[in-house]
Design a protein around this motif. Sequence first.
Motif, PDB file in Angstrom:
ATOM      1  N   PRO A  36      -2.188   3.409   1.032  1.00 54.37           N
ATOM      2  CA  PRO A  36      -1.150   3.700   1.558  1.00 54.37           C
ATOM      3  C   PRO A  36      -1.137   3.035   2.617  1.00 54.37           C
ATOM      4  O   PRO A  36      -0.118   2.542   3.179  1.00 54.37           O
ATOM      5  N   MET A  37      -2.322   2.640   3.273  1.00 60.48           N
ATOM      6  CA  MET A  37      -2.666   1.863   4.788  1.00 60.48           C
ATOM      7  C   MET A  37      -1.939   0.719   4.555  1.00 60.48           C
ATOM      8  O   MET A  37      -1.432  -0.006   5.532  1.00 60.48           O
ATOM      9  N   GLN A  38      -2.309  -0.491   3.695  1.00 56.17           N
ATOM     10  CA  GLN A  38      -2.176  -1.085   3.482  1.00 56.17           C
ATOM     11  C   GLN A  38      -1.634  -1.548   2.548  1.00 56.17           C
ATOM     12  O   GLN A  38      -0.182  -2.276   3.854  1.00 56.17           O
ATOM     13  N   TRP A  39      -0.678  -0.545   2.088  1.00 53.50           N
ATOM     14  CA  TRP A  39       1.071  -0.544   2.202  1.00 53.50           C
ATOM     15  C   TRP A  39       2.018  -0.418   3.184  1.00 53.50           C
ATOM     16  O   TRP A  39       2.801  -1.284   3.513  1.00 53.50           O
ATOM     17  N   LEU A  40       1.478   0.473   4.213  1.00 50.74           N
ATOM     18  CA  LEU A  40       2.152   1.102   5.618  1.00 50.74           C
ATOM     19  C   LEU A  40       2.230  -0.420   6.525  1.00 50.74           C
ATOM     20  O   LEU A  40       2.934  -1.188   7.329  1.00 50.74           O
ATOM     21  N   TYR A  41       1.199  -0.774   6.705  1.00 54.55           N
ATOM     22  CA  TYR A  41       1.009  -2.240   7.618  1.00 54.55           C
ATOM     23  C   TYR A  41       1.738  -3.551   6.918  1.00 54.55           C
ATOM     24  O   TYR A  41       2.369  -3.925   8.279  1.00 54.55           O
ATOM     25  N   GLY A  42       2.157  -3.887   5.953  1.00 51.94           N
ATOM     26  CA  GLY A  42       3.002  -4.295   5.998  1.00 51.94           C
ATOM     27  C   GLY A  42       4.810  -4.293   6.287  1.00 51.94           C
ATOM     28  O   GLY A  42       5.347  -4.916   6.081  1.00 51.94           O
ATOM     29  N   TRP A  43       4.148  -2.660   5.795  1.00 53.67           N
ATOM     30  CA  TRP A  43       6.054  -2.563   6.152  1.00 53.67           C
ATOM     31  C   TRP A  43       6.613  -2.404   7.753  1.00 53.67           C
ATOM     32  O   TRP A  43       7.940  -2.067   7.140  1.00 53.67           O
ATOM     33  N   ALA A  44       6.002  -1.264   7.509  1.00 61.71           N
ATOM     34  CA  ALA A  44       5.615  -1.461   9.437  1.00 61.71           C
ATOM     35  C   ALA A  44       6.723  -2.517  10.160  1.00 61.71           C
ATOM     36  O   ALA A  44       5.199  -3.502  10.242  1.00 61.71           O
ATOM     37  N   ASP A  45       7.115  -2.572  11.170  1.00 58.66           N
ATOM     38  CA  ASP A  45       7.132  -3.906  11.616  1.00 58.66           C
ATOM     39  C   ASP A  45       6.885  -3.273  13.102  1.00 58.66           C
ATOM     40  O   ASP A  45       6.997  -2.548  13.491  1.00 58.66           O
ATOM     41  N   LEU A  46       6.591  -4.667  14.419  1.00 64.92           N
ATOM     42  CA  LEU A  46       6.815  -3.905  15.551  1.00 64.92           C
ATOM     43  C   LEU A  46       8.005  -3.440  16.830  1.00 64.92           C
ATOM     44  O   LEU A  46       8.813  -4.083  16.138  1.00 64.92           O
ATOM     45  N   GLY A  47       8.209  -3.064  16.577  1.00 64.30           N
ATOM     46  CA  GLY A  47       8.991  -1.490  17.278  1.00 64.30           C
ATOM     47  C   GLY A  47       9.458  -0.436  16.516  1.00 64.30           C
ATOM     48  O   GLY A  47      10.050   0.706  16.863  1.00 64.30           O
TER      49      GLY A  47
END
Length: 492
Positions: A469-480
Motif C-alpha cells: 500500500p505504501m508503494q502505491w500511495l507514494y506514487g499516487w500522492a502528489d506534493l500538496g
Amino acid sequence: MIAISGLRPAVVLAQVVLTFGAAQLGGAAAAARYQQDQEHTAQAAISNADEAFDSKAKLVIDEGTPHPVVDAVAARHKQLQAVPIPASNFFIDRMRIDALNKRAADTRSLTKQVAAAETQAEIDLHQQLVDAIKTLLDQITPAQTVGIDPSEYSTFADSTEKANQQLSIPRVAQQTIDQVKAKTDALKAATDAKIAADESARQAAEALQRARDGAQANLQAAQTALARAKTIGVLQVADNEKAINDLGQTLTQKLAANAPTADFLDLSSQLRGQANALNTLFDTRNAAYDLLNLTRRELDAAQNAKNDVSAERGQLEALAPKLDQAGDLATITNIKGQIQAIKNAIDAKYLAALYGVGKVIVVSVTQERLVALQDGVVVQNTLVTTGRPSLPTILGTFHIYFKSSPYTMISPWPRSSPYYYPPSKMNWAMEFESSGYFIHDAPWRSHYGPGSDTENGGTHGCVNVQYAPMQWLYGWADLGTTVITKTGDLPS
C-alpha cells in the motif's frame, strides 16, 4: 747305521700317533653323520608340521570357521617361517638342532590353535543359534495376537533346537542360523502385513462410517436450509426441494444396501451443493436488504450535510419493490449491485463534502487505518501503525510537502534518551508536518492495525504503512496532497 734297537721306540710312537689320528678322524665322521641325521629328522618334522598346519587351516576354513580368526594364526605361522635357523658351526651343533625342533613344535602349537579356533567358533555359533531360536519364539506372541497360526514356526523352532546339539562344524551351524533368521523374518513380515491389512480395514470402516454420517448430516443441513428459504414466499426453491427429496430417498436406499464409501461421498457433495445454493440465496437477499437500509441511512446523512441526493433517493426507492418480489439469485444479485452503485455515488458526494475533492489521505488513530480518497471515492484502504501513547501522532489537517525514495530517518533524540533509535532506512517517505511527522513504510515492522500502537510497539509519531500500500500511495500522492489525521471511524 742306526741300531735296530734304537728304531723300535720311534716306530712304536709313530704307530701310536697314526692310530690316535685315525681314531680322531673316525669320530669326526661319525659326529658329522649324527648332525646330519638330527637335522634331517628335525627338517622332516618341520615339513610335516607345516603340511599339517596348512591342511588344518584349509579344513577349518572349509568347515566354516571365520576367516579373520584363522588368518590371524596363519599370519603368525608366516612370521615363524620367516625367522632364520642358526647356521651350524661345529660337527655337533646342538643349538641348531634345538632351533629346528622348536620350529616344528611351534608349528604344531599353531595347528592346535587353529583347531581351538574352530572349536570356539562352534561354541559361539551354537550360542548364536540359541539366541536366534529365542528371537523366533519371541515373535510368535505378536503373531498370535493379530490372528496368525504360528504352529509351523513353533515346530520348526523345536526341531532346530534339538538338532543344535548334533551340529559339528561351523558352516552347518551358520546355515541353520540363517534358516532360523529367515523364518523369523518371514513370521515378522506376515505379522506386519496382517497388522497393515487390519489397519487398512479399520480405516476403511471408519471412512465408510464418516461418509454415511456425513451424508446424513448434509441431508439435514440441506433440509434446514430449504425450510429457512421457504419462509420467504417469493424465493423460488421448488427445484431445490425436489432435488433434496430425491437425494434423501437415494441415501435411504444406499444405507440399507451398505453401499461403498464413494457413493455416500457423492451424495454428500450433492447435498452440500443444495444447502449452499439455498443459503446463498437466502443470505444474498438479507445482505441486499441490509445494504438497502444502510444506503437509506447514508442518504439521510448526506442530505443532512446539504448534499443533493434526490436522484439517488428516487433510484433507490424504485429498487425496493423489485427486491421484494425477486425470487432467484441472479435477480437479487443484480438489484444488490444497483443498490451498491447508488451507495457508492452517495458516499462519494458525502465524503467529498466531508473531506473535500481531489486527493485526500485520512488516517484514524482510533482504528489504526488509512484511506485514500479521490474526489470522495475510496481508492486505498489499509491498516497502519500510529504513534505510541507517549509520542502520539499529531491530529489535524496537513499537506504533503516533502517526498523521498529511499530515505534514512535520523533520531532527533540523543542516545541517552529512551526514544533514541538508530538510523533507519525505508523505501518511501512523505513528510506532512514540519515537526518531523512522516507517512512511510517500515521494513522492520510486521504488526499493523488495532493494538500495534502500544507503548513498545507504536511509532514515534509517524504513520507506518505496509509495503505494497505504501508503494502505491507514494506514487499516487502528489506534493500538496491533503493529509487528515483524526480519531473516530473511517469510511469503508
